[in-house]
Write a protein that holds these residues in place. Structure first.
Motif, PDB file in Angstrom:
ATOM      1  N   GLU A   1      27.846  51.336  16.351  1.00 52.99           N
ATOM      2  CA  GLU A   1      29.211  51.871  16.336  1.00 52.99           C
ATOM      3  C   GLU A   1      30.027  51.399  17.547  1.00 52.99           C
ATOM      4  OE1 GLU A   1      28.855  56.092  15.910  1.00 52.99           O
ATOM      5  OE2 GLU A   1      28.243  55.970  13.809  1.00 52.99           O
ATOM      6  N   VAL A   2      29.969  50.076  17.798  1.00 50.59           N
ATOM      7  CA  VAL A   2      30.771  49.464  18.863  1.00 50.59           C
ATOM      8  C   VAL A   2      31.426  48.211  18.290  1.00 50.59           C
ATOM      9  CG1 VAL A   2      29.352  50.367  20.753  1.00 50.59           C
ATOM     10  CG2 VAL A   2      28.769  48.160  19.701  1.00 50.59           C
ATOM     11  N   SER A   3      32.201  47.522  19.099  1.00 53.76           N
ATOM     12  CA  SER A   3      32.860  46.300  18.643  1.00 53.76           C
ATOM     13  C   SER A   3      31.946  45.092  18.803  1.00 53.76           C
ATOM     14  CB  SER A   3      34.149  46.074  19.433  1.00 53.76           C
ATOM     15  OG  SER A   3      33.844  45.783  20.787  1.00 53.76           O
ATOM     16  N   GLY A   4      32.297  44.009  18.078  1.00 47.22           N
ATOM     17  CA  GLY A   4      31.537  42.776  18.224  1.00 47.22           C
ATOM     18  C   GLY A   4      31.621  42.215  19.627  1.00 47.22           C
ATOM     19  N   ARG A   5      32.790  42.388  20.278  1.00 49.26           N
ATOM     20  CA  ARG A   5      32.955  41.917  21.655  1.00 49.26           C
ATOM     21  C   ARG A   5      31.985  42.643  22.595  1.00 49.26           C
ATOM     22  NH1 ARG A   5      37.138  39.303  24.102  1.00 49.26           N
ATOM     23  NH2 ARG A   5      38.420  39.550  22.227  1.00 49.26           N
ATOM     24  N   THR A   6      31.790  43.951  22.345  1.00 49.05           N
ATOM     25  CA  THR A   6      30.849  44.721  23.172  1.00 49.05           C
ATOM     26  C   THR A   6      29.434  44.201  23.005  1.00 49.05           C
ATOM     27  OG1 THR A   6      32.226  46.719  23.065  1.00 49.05           O
ATOM     28  CG2 THR A   6      29.902  47.030  23.582  1.00 49.05           C
ATOM     29  N   ILE A   7      29.065  43.850  21.779  1.00 50.57           N
ATOM     30  CA  ILE A   7      27.720  43.320  21.533  1.00 50.57           C
ATOM     31  C   ILE A   7      27.517  42.021  22.308  1.00 50.57           C
ATOM     32  CG2 ILE A   7      26.201  42.326  19.778  1.00 50.57           C
ATOM     33  CD1 ILE A   7      26.370  45.377  19.678  1.00 50.57           C
ATOM     34  N   HIS A   8      28.508  41.157  22.329  1.00 48.86           N
ATOM     35  CA  HIS A   8      28.384  39.897  23.069  1.00 48.86           C
ATOM     36  C   HIS A   8      28.210  40.166  24.559  1.00 48.86           C
ATOM     37  CE1 HIS A   8      29.030  36.680  20.098  1.00 48.86           C
ATOM     38  NE2 HIS A   8      29.713  37.600  19.418  1.00 48.86           N
ATOM     39  N   ARG A   9      28.945  41.130  25.097  1.00 46.50           N
ATOM     40  CA  ARG A   9      28.780  41.466  26.520  1.00 46.50           C
ATOM     41  C   ARG A   9      27.388  42.038  26.784  1.00 46.50           C
ATOM     42  NH1 ARG A   9      34.334  43.435  26.347  1.00 46.50           N
ATOM     43  NH2 ARG A   9      33.531  45.556  26.054  1.00 46.50           N
TER      44      ARG A   9
END
Length: 324
Positions: A29-37
């Motif tokens: 339940e987070v954004s794709g950008r958060t996953i990359h970070r």
């Protein structure tokens, strides 16, 4: 929160092998950008995270890499320990396999939690056979649980017929079965089981006690249930039952089907153990024409009397309502 999420990502990749950024984002339940970070953070921490491009690509751990980190909190471990489906695995005949798997699971816990896990398992047992949603009122349950964890003696006041009685006990564990909670405790007269909803009062004492070294709550409970059932009265009978209703019949309380044989298409003949004549009559009446009592004659006679009384009752009622 981010540390928990990083652990969750690591465990997901370890268990599933490969996941896309979108899959991880949806799961956590987070954004794709958060996953990359987060992936950058894992890589910086020395975790061999690999990104594969293409249609079937995604994030994965380098081949051969595994971690023994469970990421489980103490409360999560406790909740898992309390979810053992004892009634189900027993009915399926796979209790030994379940026990072996469960011991392997405990062994996989971090060492700092293994002692806590065994402590929980020896103090709370969920007998899932026939669990019902509606629970009894047990206001004394938190206090009794505290005494069990502190290993302090309990002074109980409980109803004994028309009078009240006191008992000083050593609280060893809690058992939940059906809609009730039970306290298993040591007393001067040996092991005893108390239905918590029937306790009038309870007070934690200052005196501590030594827990029996070889006491196993689940084993004690299963043995006590077996002894209780063997002490119940037995009323043998023979019935004819529709095959489609046999499973539901077996689920009735105080009924044991000992032998089943075919009679004709769609019907079975069975040897059954009830507790008493009255309970046999009550149970059979619930099934109406789906079940016929064949033997003994007194059971057939009692059922016939009840059916005649019901027919008379409803016939009178029809006359009363005839003018409505």
């Amino acid at each position: 929160m981010r540390a928990d999420r990083l652990i969750a990502i690591l465990l997901l990749l370890q268990n599933r092998g490969r996941m896309t950024s979108q899959d991880l984002a949806d799961k956590l339940e987070v954004s794709g950008r958060t996953i990359h970070r987060d992936m950058e953070a894992l890589s910086a921490a020395g975790i061999p995270v690999v990104a594969e491009r293409g249609t079937n690509g995604g994030w994965m751990l380098a081949e051969g890499y595994r971690t023994n980190l469970t990421g489980m909190k103490k409360e999560e471990i406790q909740s898992l320990l309390l979810s053992q489906p004892t009634g189900i695995v027993g009915a399926l005949g796979i209790s030994d396999n379940f026990e072996a798997a469960f011991q392997k699971l405990i062994a996989a816990f971090p060492s700092m939690y293994q002692e806590e896990a065994e402590k929980v398992r020896q103090r709370i047992h969920i007998d899932g056979a026939g669990w019902r949603d509606a629970s009894e009122q047990v206001p004394l349950l938190p206090l009794i649980q505290e005494a069990i964890w502190l290993e302090r003696q309990l002074l109980l006041v409980y109803a004994r017929g028309a009078e009240q009685a006191e008992r000083l006990v050593q609280p060893l564990g809690l058992v939940a079965k059906n809609n009730a909670w039970y306290l298993v405790a040591g007393t001067e007269g040996g092991m005893r089981t108390y239905r918590i909803s029937r306790l009038q009062e309870a007070a934690i004492q200052r005196e501590m006690f030594d827990r029996p070294e070889r006491f196993d709550l689940a084993s004690y409970w299963q043995q006590s249930i077996a002894e209780f059932k063997s002490a119940l009265p037995r009323y043998p009978a023979k019935i004819r039952i529709k095959e489609a209703d046999l499973s539901r019949f077996r689920q009735q309380w105080y009924v044991t089907v000992t032998k089943v044989g075919a009679v004709s298409q769609g019907e079975l003949k069975a040897d059954v153990l009830f507790n008493t004549l009255d309970s046999a009559c009550e149970i059979l009446l619930k099934f109406g024409s789906a079940v016929e009592a064949l033997d003994p004659p007194e059971l057939r006679q009692k059922l016939l009397q009840e059916v005649k009384a019901m027919a008379k009752l409803y016939a009178n009622n029809l006359e009363d309502y005839a003018d409505i």
